[in-house]
Design a protein around this motif. Structure first.
Motif, PDB file in Angstrom:
ATOM      1  N   LEU A  56       0.830  -1.203   0.000  1.00 45.52           N
ATOM      2  CA  LEU A  56       0.000   0.000   0.000  1.00 45.52           C
ATOM      3  C   LEU A  56       0.866   1.255   0.000  1.00 45.52           C
ATOM      4  O   LEU A  56       0.545   2.241  -0.688  1.00 45.52           O
ATOM      5  N   GLU A  57       1.948   1.213   0.735  1.00 44.19           N
ATOM      6  CA  GLU A  57       2.870   2.356   0.761  1.00 44.19           C
ATOM      7  C   GLU A  57       3.370   2.687  -0.639  1.00 44.19           C
ATOM      8  O   GLU A  57       3.362   3.851  -1.064  1.00 44.19           O
ATOM      9  N   GLY A  58       3.804   1.664  -1.358  1.00 45.93           N
ATOM     10  CA  GLY A  58       4.275   1.897  -2.722  1.00 45.93           C
ATOM     11  C   GLY A  58       3.184   2.417  -3.638  1.00 45.93           C
ATOM     12  O   GLY A  58       3.428   3.268  -4.504  1.00 45.93           O
ATOM     13  N   TYR A  59       1.969   1.923  -3.427  1.00 47.12           N
ATOM     14  CA  TYR A  59       0.847   2.325  -4.276  1.00 47.12           C
ATOM     15  C   TYR A  59       0.447   3.783  -4.035  1.00 47.12           C
ATOM     16  O   TYR A  59      -0.003   4.477  -4.939  1.00 47.12           O
ATOM     17  N   LEU A  60       0.611   4.264  -2.799  1.00 46.40           N
ATOM     18  CA  LEU A  60       0.157   5.614  -2.444  1.00 46.40           C
ATOM     19  C   LEU A  60       1.173   6.705  -2.748  1.00 46.40           C
ATOM     20  O   LEU A  60       0.824   7.894  -2.772  1.00 46.40           O
ATOM     21  N   LYS A  61       2.426   6.351  -2.974  1.00 44.44           N
ATOM     22  CA  LYS A  61       3.498   7.345  -3.048  1.00 44.44           C
ATOM     23  C   LYS A  61       3.307   8.383  -4.152  1.00 44.44           C
ATOM     24  O   LYS A  61       3.792   9.508  -4.034  1.00 44.44           O
ATOM     25  N   LYS A  62       2.610   8.047  -5.192  1.00 40.65           N
ATOM     26  CA  LYS A  62       2.403   9.000  -6.286  1.00 40.65           C
ATOM     27  C   LYS A  62       1.593  10.202  -5.829  1.00 40.65           C
ATOM     28  O   LYS A  62       1.854  11.343  -6.245  1.00 40.65           O
ATOM     29  N   ASP A  63       0.617   9.972  -4.965  1.00 38.28           N
ATOM     30  CA  ASP A  63      -0.309  11.036  -4.573  1.00 38.28           C
ATOM     31  C   ASP A  63      -0.115  11.539  -3.149  1.00 38.28           C
ATOM     32  O   ASP A  63      -0.688  12.580  -2.780  1.00 38.28           O
ATOM     33  N   TYR A  64       0.679  10.822  -2.343  1.00 40.73           N
ATOM     34  CA  TYR A  64       0.793  11.176  -0.933  1.00 40.73           C
ATOM     35  C   TYR A  64       2.236  11.054  -0.459  1.00 40.73           C
ATOM     36  O   TYR A  64       3.043  10.322  -1.041  1.00 40.73           O
ATOM     37  N   ILE A  65       2.542  11.782   0.607  1.00 43.13           N
ATOM     38  CA  ILE A  65       3.769  11.524   1.371  1.00 43.13           C
ATOM     39  C   ILE A  65       3.407  10.474   2.420  1.00 43.13           C
ATOM     40  O   ILE A  65       2.552  10.715   3.284  1.00 43.13           O
ATOM     41  N   VAL A  66       4.020   9.324   2.336  1.00 46.30           N
ATOM     42  CA  VAL A  66       3.666   8.211   3.224  1.00 46.30           C
ATOM     43  C   VAL A  66       4.752   8.040   4.276  1.00 46.30           C
ATOM     44  O   VAL A  66       5.912   7.775   3.950  1.00 46.30           O
ATOM     45  N   LEU A  67       4.379   8.199   5.519  1.00 44.11           N
ATOM     46  CA  LEU A  67       5.292   7.992   6.643  1.00 44.11           C
ATOM     47  C   LEU A  67       5.046   6.601   7.205  1.00 44.11           C
ATOM     48  O   LEU A  67       4.017   6.340   7.823  1.00 44.11           O
ATOM     49  N   SER A  68       5.981   5.702   6.968  1.00 40.20           N
ATOM     50  CA  SER A  68       5.824   4.309   7.383  1.00 40.20           C
ATOM     51  C   SER A  68       6.664   4.036   8.624  1.00 40.20           C
ATOM     52  O   SER A  68       7.874   4.267   8.640  1.00 40.20           O
ATOM     53  N   MET A  69       6.026   3.566   9.696  1.00 40.99           N
ATOM     54  CA  MET A  69       6.704   3.299  10.970  1.00 40.99           C
ATOM     55  C   MET A  69       6.307   1.922  11.501  1.00 40.99           C
ATOM     56  O   MET A  69       5.300   1.370  11.104  1.00 40.99           O
ATOM     57  N   ASP A  70       7.118   1.442  12.438  1.00 43.11           N
ATOM     58  CA  ASP A  70       6.850   0.177  13.112  1.00 43.11           C
ATOM     59  C   ASP A  70       7.084   0.389  14.599  1.00 43.11           C
ATOM     60  O   ASP A  70       8.203   0.681  15.027  1.00 43.11           O
ATOM     61  N   PHE A  71       6.032   0.261  15.406  1.00 48.80           N
ATOM     62  CA  PHE A  71       6.161   0.532  16.834  1.00 48.80           C
ATOM     63  C   PHE A  71       7.006  -0.503  17.569  1.00 48.80           C
ATOM     64  O   PHE A  71       7.388  -0.276  18.720  1.00 48.80           O
ATOM     65  N   GLN A  72       7.299  -1.632  16.940  1.00 47.11           N
ATOM     66  CA  GLN A  72       8.203  -2.579  17.589  1.00 47.11           C
ATOM     67  C   GLN A  72       9.596  -1.977  17.750  1.00 47.11           C
ATOM     68  O   GLN A  72      10.357  -2.358  18.637  1.00 47.11           O
ATOM     69  N   GLU A  73       9.932  -1.037  16.865  1.00 47.13           N
ATOM     70  CA  GLU A  73      11.244  -0.407  16.928  1.00 47.13           C
ATOM     71  C   GLU A  73      11.393   0.493  18.147  1.00 47.13           C
ATOM     72  O   GLU A  73      12.515   0.804  18.568  1.00 47.13           O
ATOM     73  N   LEU A  74      10.283   0.937  18.724  1.00 44.21           N
ATOM     74  CA  LEU A  74      10.359   1.802  19.900  1.00 44.21           C
ATOM     75  C   LEU A  74      10.847   1.057  21.132  1.00 44.21           C
ATOM     76  O   LEU A  74      11.531   1.620  21.981  1.00 44.21           O
ATOM     77  N   GLY A  75      10.485  -0.212  21.227  1.00 43.90           N
ATOM     78  CA  GLY A  75      10.846  -0.970  22.410  1.00 43.90           C
ATOM     79  C   GLY A  75      10.124  -0.467  23.652  1.00 43.90           C
ATOM     80  O   GLY A  75       9.391   0.522  23.616  1.00 43.90           O
ATOM     81  N   SER A  76      10.336  -1.139  24.762  1.00 46.21           N
ATOM     82  CA  SER A  76       9.640  -0.758  25.995  1.00 46.21           C
ATOM     83  C   SER A  76      10.063   0.616  26.482  1.00 46.21           C
ATOM     84  O   SER A  76       9.259   1.353  27.078  1.00 46.21           O
ATOM     85  N   ALA A  77      11.309   1.024  26.223  1.00 46.84           N
ATOM     86  CA  ALA A  77      11.792   2.330  26.678  1.00 46.84           C
ATOM     87  C   ALA A  77      11.023   3.470  26.023  1.00 46.84           C
ATOM     88  O   ALA A  77      10.818   4.521  26.631  1.00 46.84           O
TER      89      ALA A  77
END
Length: 542
Positions: A56-77
């Motif tokens: 979906l991110e790739g599909y939307l890039k033509k018309d939108y700025i897509v900010l893709s994140m993963d909350f697992q990267e935040l960790g418990s801290a």
């Protein structure tokens, strides 16, 4: 690099055989993103959510700025407190803007506004790290962005401190409702197992907090995430173009769908077994490719499904874990499998909502059903195994098992004869109500050690009800259809015979089996053979 079927993490169309997601991405864009919706894609583990987000991110890039994140990267801290979350989220947002490929001027503005909050620059005098400050800066960035900004967060249920995340959601809601005055993200897409309304259920057991969600602005997401037989077939067409197996794509895709109901991980897992494990085994045994090619058949799919059912996977482990945590969900599933209960579907019933959320259950013709045949077989095997040690039926079946396989073929008629002979000794003193509840379980416990490791069985969902259940036994590619029912008179029995004959026609079989639990005092117990509609029926009455 040669493509393969992937069951570990993100799928890439350049590296893996996979169902193409362009059509689904277009539908999500049209129905949700273009309308500026905030929504959640919540599905069970290993349901292809991350792969869907990436497509979906790739599909939307033509018309939108897509900010893709993963909350697992935040960790418990990252969820320790408001300051820690704000700092961590700001840093992730800066990285997401950079990955989205915006212009240098816009990127400089992002760094100027969020950099101090992310700790990437020395904090200036008076700058406080808090959520309100974060959203104020995000509003400025979104207001000046050259295209609408879409925020996409995977693994949202990784939040280890619910209050910080709930506060974050509350501010998203506030800005969403006020976005005509204060610019903010055009659309927000969250993905995880737990729906937003269930996040507090996950972290807090108190009833007063269970359904108090601050994110009631979320649009209902009703895009089908399971694959259809046609979509599976399109994937197999790509595989066939590379490997020339000669498979009947329509039949093989239909068989895969019959076992998986299109659950993404299960589809890929069966194909991976056929392509790698079973093919390698076949090549070693036959020293040629013809046997390997012949695996891509309905029989090969059944063999792969049996192997998958016997494997310990992260998906099956998750299933066991959730059933241990939620007794009401476990009781509901046992009732469906053993007693043929037809439970009306309602998403407002807690156990139903949980089962659907985890991906174990689904709605089918207005009733609750196990999501797919493989899940049903895994669950049935688990329940049977748990009860085997204390079950007299299992003990008798284990003792008798050497009698029933002759020249590699299962003698189902003899299985019924022996079960009928044992039945009175084991269960003859129990009343009708007890047998009506547990009779099917007794037979399945008897059957389990007989076919264990070589065959499997599943309960046909379309014929299951409180009075009648059809069990399909698969033993080395040969299928046996057995109807188990409570005796309700000769007229009902004749209707059952006709229904079984119709079902035999569907499976192209000449012989079927019936097991009736009869509570009449003058009943005639035993096994007999009858001819109905050109088919032979072996009928056992106990």
């Amino acid at each position: 690099m040669e493509r393969y079927f992937n069951t570990e993490g993100l799928c890439h169309p350049e590296r893996h055989y996979m169902v193409r997601l362009d059509e689904r991405s277009a539908k999500i864009k049209r129905r949700y993103v273009d309308r500026g919706s905030y929504f959640v894609i919540n599905k069970g583990r290993q349901y292809g959510k991350t792969t869907m987000l990436r497509a979906l991110e790739g599909y939307l890039k033509k018309d939108y700025i897509v900010l893709s994140m993963d909350f697992q990267e935040l960790g418990s801290a990252g969820f320790r407190d408001e300051a820690a979350f704000t700092e961590a989220f700001s840093g992730m947002t800066i990285e997401a803007f950079a990955a989205a490929g915006i212009g240098a001027a816009e990127m400089e503005e992002v760094r100027t506004l969020l950099g101090p909050m992310a700790g990437l620059e020395k904090r200036g005098e008076g700058i406080r790290v808090h959520l309100m400050g974060l959203f104020g800066r995000l509003s400025v960035i979104c207001g000046h962005a050259p295209k609408p900004v879409v925020m996409m967060i995977d693994e949202v249920d990784s939040a280890s401190n619910d209050q910080v995340f709930i506060d974050f959601l509350a501010l998203l809601r506030r800005y969403y409702l006020d976005r005509d005055k204060s610019p903010i993200f055009h659309s927000v897409i969250l993905a995880g197992v737990y729906d937003i309304k269930n996040l507090k259920l996950k972290y807090r057991a108190e009833d007063e907090h269970r359904y108090n969600s601050p994110w009631n602005i979320a649009a209902e997401f009703n895009i089908e995430m399971d694959f259809s037989a046609d979509q599976i077939g399109a994937m197999l067409e790509e595989y066939e173009a590379d490997h020339f197996t000669g498979m009947d794509i329509r039949k093989v895709s239909a068989s895969i769908y019959a076992y998986t109901s299109g659950q993404p991980y299960l589809v890929s897992a069966i194909c991976k077994l056929l392509d790698e494990e079973l093919t390698e085994e076949s090549l070693q045994e036959d020293e040629g490719t013809e046997a390997a090619k012949s695996l891509w058949t309905a029989e090969g799919v059944a063999k792969a499904a049996n192997i998958l059912i016997g494997k310990k996977t992260t998906l099956s482990e998750s299933m066991v874990k959730q059933l241990d945590l939620y007794q009401e969900l476990r009781d509901m599933i046992e009732g469906i499998l053993y007693q043929g209960k037809q439970i009306p579907y309602s998403p407002h019933v807690h156990a139903v909502d949980l089962g659907v959320m985890f991906g174990f259950l689904k709605e089918e013709k207005g009733h609750v059903a196990i999501h797919n045949r493989i899940f049903e077989m895994i669950l049935m095997n688990m329940f049977i195994t748990e009860e085997a040690a204390k079950s007299e039926a299992f003990r008798y079946g284990d003792r008798d098992k050497s009698q029933f396989v002759k020249e590699g073929r299962l003698d189902m008629e003899l299985v019924l004869e022996r079960f009928a002979a044992h039945y009175t000794d084991i269960y003859g003193d129990n009343d009708e109500r007890f047998i009506e509840k547990y009779g099917r379980k007794f037979f399945l416990l008897y059957l389990k050690p007989i076919i264990n490791g070589t065959g499997n069985y599943y309960i046909e969902a379309q014929t299951r009800d409180a009075r009648r259940t059809d069990v399909v036994v698969d033993y080395l590619g040969e299928q046996f259809v057995l109807e188990m029912k409570i005796w309700h008179g000769n007229e009902y029995n004749e209707r059952g015979e006709k229904q079984l004959v119709d079902y035999l026609d569907y499976f192209h079989l000449d012989k079927g089996y019936m097991l009736s639990f009869n509570f009449n005092k003058n009943k005639q117990v035993g096994v007999k053979k009858v001819q109905v509609g050109g088919r032979t029926l072996i009928e056992a009455v106990v």
